[in-house]
Design an enzyme around this catalytic site. Structure first.
Site, PDB file in Angstrom:
ATOM      1  N   GLU A 271       0.863  -1.186   0.000  1.00  0.00           N
ATOM      2  CA  GLU A 271       0.000   0.000   0.000  1.00  0.00           C
ATOM      3  C   GLU A 271       0.898   1.233   0.000  1.00  0.00           C
ATOM      4  OE1 GLU A 271      -2.673   0.454   3.365  1.00  0.00           O
ATOM      5  OE2 GLU A 271      -3.485   2.334   2.571  1.00  0.00           O
TER       6      GLU A 271
ATOM      7  N   ASN B 172      -4.597   4.717  -1.980  1.00  0.00           N
ATOM      8  CA  ASN B 172      -5.779   5.295  -1.312  1.00  0.00           C
ATOM      9  C   ASN B 172      -6.412   6.379  -2.180  1.00  0.00           C
ATOM     10  OD1 ASN B 172      -5.819   4.139   1.543  1.00  0.00           O
ATOM     11  ND2 ASN B 172      -3.677   4.747   1.279  1.00  0.00           N
TER      12      ASN B 172
ATOM     13  N   GLU C 127      -8.118   1.891  -2.902  1.00  0.00           N
ATOM     14  CA  GLU C 127      -8.769   1.758  -1.588  1.00  0.00           C
ATOM     15  C   GLU C 127      -9.718   2.931  -1.370  1.00  0.00           C
ATOM     16  OE1 GLU C 127      -6.016   1.072   1.576  1.00  0.00           O
ATOM     17  OE2 GLU C 127      -5.203  -0.745   0.630  1.00  0.00           O
TER      18      GLU C 127
ATOM     19  N   ASP D 292     -11.943   0.238   2.227  1.00  0.00           N
ATOM     20  CA  ASP D 292     -10.998   0.543   3.312  1.00  0.00           C
ATOM     21  C   ASP D 292     -11.749   0.804   4.619  1.00  0.00           C
ATOM     22  OD1 ASP D 292      -8.549   1.005   4.428  1.00  0.00           O
ATOM     23  OD2 ASP D 292      -8.071   2.780   3.237  1.00  0.00           O
TER      24      ASP D 292
ATOM     25  N   GLU E  28      -5.976  -4.988   8.731  1.00  0.00           N
ATOM     26  CA  GLU E  28      -4.949  -3.949   8.883  1.00  0.00           C
ATOM     27  C   GLU E  28      -4.401  -3.939  10.308  1.00  0.00           C
ATOM     28  OE1 GLU E  28      -6.510  -0.166   6.257  1.00  0.00           O
ATOM     29  OE2 GLU E  28      -7.128  -0.334   8.345  1.00  0.00           O
TER      30      GLU E  28
HETATM   31  P1  C2E Z   1      -5.190   3.757   5.988  1.00  0.00           P
HETATM   32  O1  C2E Z   1      -5.547   3.761   4.548  1.00  0.00           O
HETATM   33  O2  C2E Z   1      -6.044   2.946   6.884  1.00  0.00           O
HETATM   34  O3  C2E Z   1      -3.691   3.324   6.067  1.00  0.00           O
HETATM   35  C1  C2E Z   1      -3.188   2.448   6.966  1.00  0.00           C
HETATM   36  C2  C2E Z   1      -2.610   3.164   8.099  1.00  0.00           C
HETATM   37  O4  C2E Z   1      -2.303   2.250   9.132  1.00  0.00           O
HETATM   38  C3  C2E Z   1      -1.292   3.833   7.762  1.00  0.00           C
HETATM   39  O5  C2E Z   1      -1.206   5.001   8.541  1.00  0.00           O
HETATM   40  C4  C2E Z   1      -0.276   2.861   8.278  1.00  0.00           C
HETATM   41  O6  C2E Z   1       0.970   3.457   8.552  1.00  0.00           O
HETATM   42  C5  C2E Z   1      -0.954   2.377   9.518  1.00  0.00           C
HETATM   43  N1  C2E Z   1      -0.504   1.096   9.958  1.00  0.00           N
HETATM   44  C6  C2E Z   1      -0.166   0.035   9.183  1.00  0.00           C
HETATM   45  N2  C2E Z   1       0.188  -1.014   9.946  1.00  0.00           N
HETATM   46  C7  C2E Z   1       0.046  -0.633  11.225  1.00  0.00           C
HETATM   47  C8  C2E Z   1       0.241  -1.302  12.463  1.00  0.00           C
HETATM   48  O7  C2E Z   1       0.610  -2.469  12.547  1.00  0.00           O
HETATM   49  N3  C2E Z   1      -0.024  -0.596  13.582  1.00  0.00           N
HETATM   50  C9  C2E Z   1      -0.429   0.698  13.521  1.00  0.00           C
HETATM   51  N4  C2E Z   1      -0.660   1.328  14.677  1.00  0.00           N
HETATM   52  N5  C2E Z   1      -0.627   1.358  12.375  1.00  0.00           N
HETATM   53  C10 C2E Z   1      -0.402   0.697  11.225  1.00  0.00           C
HETATM   54  P2  C2E Z   1      -0.764   6.328   7.924  1.00  0.00           P
HETATM   55  O8  C2E Z   1       0.310   6.101   6.927  1.00  0.00           O
HETATM   56  O9  C2E Z   1      -0.521   7.222   9.060  1.00  0.00           O
HETATM   57  O10 C2E Z   1      -2.013   6.778   7.139  1.00  0.00           O
HETATM   58  C11 C2E Z   1      -3.134   7.134   7.798  1.00  0.00           C
HETATM   59  C12 C2E Z   1      -4.251   7.363   6.838  1.00  0.00           C
HETATM   60  O11 C2E Z   1      -3.958   8.467   5.990  1.00  0.00           O
HETATM   61  C13 C2E Z   1      -4.481   6.217   5.906  1.00  0.00           C
HETATM   62  O12 C2E Z   1      -5.177   5.255   6.557  1.00  0.00           O
HETATM   63  C14 C2E Z   1      -5.226   6.878   4.794  1.00  0.00           C
HETATM   64  O13 C2E Z   1      -6.575   7.017   5.135  1.00  0.00           O
HETATM   65  C15 C2E Z   1      -4.598   8.251   4.764  1.00  0.00           C
HETATM   66  N6  C2E Z   1      -3.596   8.289   3.688  1.00  0.00           N
HETATM   67  C16 C2E Z   1      -2.300   7.970   3.734  1.00  0.00           C
HETATM   68  N7  C2E Z   1      -1.745   8.130   2.528  1.00  0.00           N
HETATM   69  C17 C2E Z   1      -2.721   8.531   1.701  1.00  0.00           C
HETATM   70  C18 C2E Z   1      -2.778   8.863   0.294  1.00  0.00           C
HETATM   71  O14 C2E Z   1      -1.819   8.762  -0.433  1.00  0.00           O
HETATM   72  N8  C2E Z   1      -3.970   9.276  -0.214  1.00  0.00           N
HETATM   73  C19 C2E Z   1      -5.069   9.354   0.562  1.00  0.00           C
HETATM   74  N9  C2E Z   1      -6.211   9.775   0.010  1.00  0.00           N
HETATM   75  N10 C2E Z   1      -5.064   9.062   1.876  1.00  0.00           N
HETATM   76  C20 C2E Z   1      -3.907   8.634   2.434  1.00  0.00           C
HETATM   77 CA    CA Z   2      -7.571   1.668   7.125  1.00  0.00          CA
HETATM   78 CA    CA Z   3      -5.778   2.467   3.126  1.00  0.00          CA
END
Ligand code: C2E
Ligand code: CA
Ligand code: CA
Length: 684
Positions: free
Chosen positions: A460, A515, A547, A577, A634
């Protein structure tokens, strides 16, 4: 000047003179209050107040004049002519009314003062008609210069009077005006009287009807008493009506028409009152803010009638669960405040939030179905967090917004770091607009693995922002800003292109998950962008997985459905998602043709701690199996979690157990390695 002073000192009876001064001062006070009322009245009432001011003003001047005449000690005065005495009263009333009218009728410069001068001239006119009413056995000689001076002084002082009333610059202006009014009347009277010489002639007065000094005295006092009494009563009636209207206006302005609850101004006032009481007695208070989850989605899906009815339902059930010391208000579309005026600990406030959450949960019936009502809560304490009403409410709302991001059911107390967030948001949104061109945005990749075999099945792509001074800004802070500002429509296509280019270059043909925000999905031409990106990158469409969260689909269901069909016809996969956090995830799941379900990390995180989480995951997997849709969990951080998921039949997992999101160079080590294997567990 000297003759004026000696005229006052030696030629007037002190009793009548004092009475005249008393009547004049009181009358001046009433007159000027009435005049001020004329100025601030609406046109329909203006005329009434104007007539009243003219009556009192004219009456005061007239009474003062005749009381002064009674005070004037001359044996030559034989009586007063009835006709001219009445004419002098009419002159006074008409003149004062006309002056007031002129002063108020336009906004031209000096119209106030011109009107004022007219009042002064009418004082003089009344005075000389009044003098003519006196029957004297002698010849009256008036010094023209004194006459002129009396008229000018009258005009001058009364111009100042109205000037002070209309352009008040301090709370003393009203008193100054009363003094000036007194000066106006007295200067006219005594200047004119000082210039009068009476040469005794002897003989009787004319034939006209006359009355004596005593009768005049009584008549004058009676007229004045009647006038004062009627003004006093008019004033009382007016004050009472104003009070009643004020009360009604307050009610309208401080209440929400839909629910009948206090609105924001009403709540501000209520909190202010409680805090004032709390400062004088050793008690604490708290303000709770909560907003209804998915309100806009519900409005889009079921219409405003449904949400209106839902708001009334919430108002009713929440009010019903509050005690006498707790008060509910609706301060926004779907935002409510609860003022708790008798709480001392976080435990008590948490319990109150839970009580509200529980009654909200008694779902709301709409068109035969049940609509779930949920909310996230934030609160702030008095005096701990804030000492003023508006600040206390603001802090509770900041806490609520933070709770909202964490999802419904969350209860967040205010803490100082939240205050920074609100400020930070402003700065971030400015900086974010330059982040792309400054090269501060970077893509990280997080692998996705097969639960049974642990093989890497995909990655991802996650956006990262390296702010030049703040360092890494987490996505939960800047993605919502990018969405609100529309910047996501700039970042989105770039992310998609970069991710597809990158994935196309990997040796391992694994999936690349990108995403897509609801804002991107709602914009026309999204499928065209994807098609263009696929063509440019040469990536096999089957390797791209978009997603999408539920909120992205509900805003405009028909449009979303069309976009998804277009995307699927390109051969692209669609993943749902954050499954389980939405408003009605199950319904959405059945409505749209998903290729994958991603169970939100909130549920995985709570495995082993919360029975509900396990149940939700279990039933999601069963449902997905029946729909023949693979499931990815996730946030898998531990072997225990993975074990549970494996036992339940979950297909894929993503999380720190397999790997944190890493920069492109790191992911290449995995995706270009042969045979491709996940790195060793990073988190124990
Ligand atoms: P998401 O789509 O649910 O992405 C997964 C989030 O869970 C990511 O946080 C990831 O770093 C985190 N994660 C993955 N494995 C674990 C784990 O084992 N434990 C914990 N505590 N966290 C884990 P991240 O990178 O902070 O992203 C947060 C949200 O920001 C994403 O949730 C998504 O909704 C948004 N996001 C991130 N990048 C993009 C993007 O390029 N475009 C869009 N539209 N939204 C994005
Ligand atoms: Ca998610
Ligand atoms: Ca996601």
């Amino acid at each position: 000047m000297l003759s004026v002073l000696s005229c006052i000192a030696y030629e007037h009876d002190p009793f009548y003179l004092s009475l005249a001064v008393l009547v004049l001062t009181t009358g001046a006070y009433f007159t000027l209050r009435l005049y001020a009322r004329v100025r601030r009245s609406a046109s329909s009432l203006k005329l009434l107040w104007l007539v009243m001011a003219g009556l009192i003003g004219g009456g005061t001047i007239w009474t003062t004049h005749f009381l002064s005449m009674l005070a004037y000690e001359s044996d030559l005065i034989q009586g007063y002519s009835l006709g001219l005495t009445i004419v002098s009263l009419i002159v006074a009333i008409a003149g004062v009314s006309l002056g007031f009218l002129v002063s108020d009728i336009t906004d031209r410069p000096f119209s106030t003062e011109i009107g004022g001068a007219l009042v002064g001239f009418s004082v003089a006119a009344m005075h000389y008609v009044g003098l003519a009413a006196v029957e004297i056995s002698g010849r009256v000689i008036m010094e023209p210069s004194y006459v002129a001076a009396s008229v000018l002084l009258g005009g001058f002082f009364s111009a100042l009077v109205l000037n002070r009333i209309s352009k008040q610059c301090s709370r003393f202006c009203g008193h100054v005006a009363v003094v000036l009014f007194v000066l106006c009347v007295t200067s006219v009277h005594f200047t004119s009287m000082a210039g009068i010489t009476i040469i005794p002639l002897g003989g009787d007065a004319g034939e006209a009807p006359m009355f004596s000094k005593g009768v005049l005295g009584i008549a004058v006092l009676l007229v004045m008493a009647l006038l004062f009494l009627s003004v006093f009563m008019a004033y009382m009636i007016d004050a009472k009506t104003e009070e009643a209207t004020d009360g009604r206006i307050h009610r309208i302005f401080e209440h929400d028409a839909l629910t009948g609850l206090l609105n924001r101004p009403g709540m501000n006032a209520a909190v202010g009152r409680v805090l004032q009481r709390a400062t004088s007695s050793p008690s604490a208070a708290a303000v709770i803010s909560f907003s209804l989850d998915r309100f806009l989605d519900i409005r889009d899906a079921h219409g405003q009638k449904a949400t209106d009815s839902m708001l009334r339902h919430v108002a009713k059930v929440v009010s019903g669960c509050l005690s006498d010391s707790e008060q509910l208000g609706r301060v926004g579309d779907c935002e409510f405040l609860v003022l708790a005026s008798d709480v001392y600990s976080k435990r008590e406030v948490n319990a109150l939030c839970a009580r509200i959450e529980a009654v909200l949960g008694t779902s709301f019936k709409w068109e035969g179905g049940l609509l779930p009502v949920r909310a996230a809560f934030g609160y702030a304490f008095f005096p701990l967090n804030a000492r003023e009403a508006v600040e206390l409410i603001d802090k509770a709302e900041q806490a609520m917004k933070c709770a909202n991001r964490a999802g419904p059911g969350t209860i967040t107390p205010y803490k100082e770091s939240l205050g920074v967030t609100a400020k930070e948001r402003g700065t971030l949104s400015i900086d974010l607009s330059h982040a792309h061109e400054r090269g501060e945005l970077e893509l990280y990749y997080q692998i996705q693995n097969n639960v049974a075999t642990r093989e890497v099945t995909g990655a991802e792509v996650l956006l990262r922002w390296k702010h030049d001074t703040l360092g890494m800004v987490p996505p939960y802070k800047f993605i919502p800003i990018a969405e609100e500002t529309g910047l996501i429509n700039v970042f989105g296509p770039w992310i998609l292109q970069a991710a597809c280019d990158e994935a196309a270059s990997w040796k391992a043909p694994i999936k690349i998950a990108v995403n897509v925000s609801s804002v991107q999905l709602a914009k026309d031409g999204f499928a065209d962008i994807v098609e263009d990106v696929l063509r440019k990158s040469g990536l096999n469409p089957a390797r791209l997985e978009l997603e999408i969260t539920e909120s992205g689909l509900l805003a405009d269901r028909n449009h979303a459905m069309q976009v998804i069909r277009d995307l699927k016809s390109l051969g692209v996969g669609i993943a749902m998602d954050d499954f389980g956090t939405g408003y009605s995830s199950l319904a959405t799941l059945q409505m749209f043709p998903f290729d994958k379900i991603k169970i939100d990390r909130e549920f995985v995180k709570d495995l082993g701690k919360n029975k509900h989480s396990a149940a939700i995951i279990r039933s999601t997997i069963i449902l997905a199996e029946s729909l023949d849709i693979p499931v990815l969990a996730e946030g898998v951080e531990t072997e225990d979690q993975l074990e549970f998921l494996a036992a339940e039949g979950c297909n894929e997992a993503q999380g720190y157990l397999f790997g944190k999101p890493v920069p492109v160079a790191e992911i290449r080590k995995i995706t270009n390695a042969r045979p491709m294997r996940p790195p060793l567990s990073l988190v124990s």
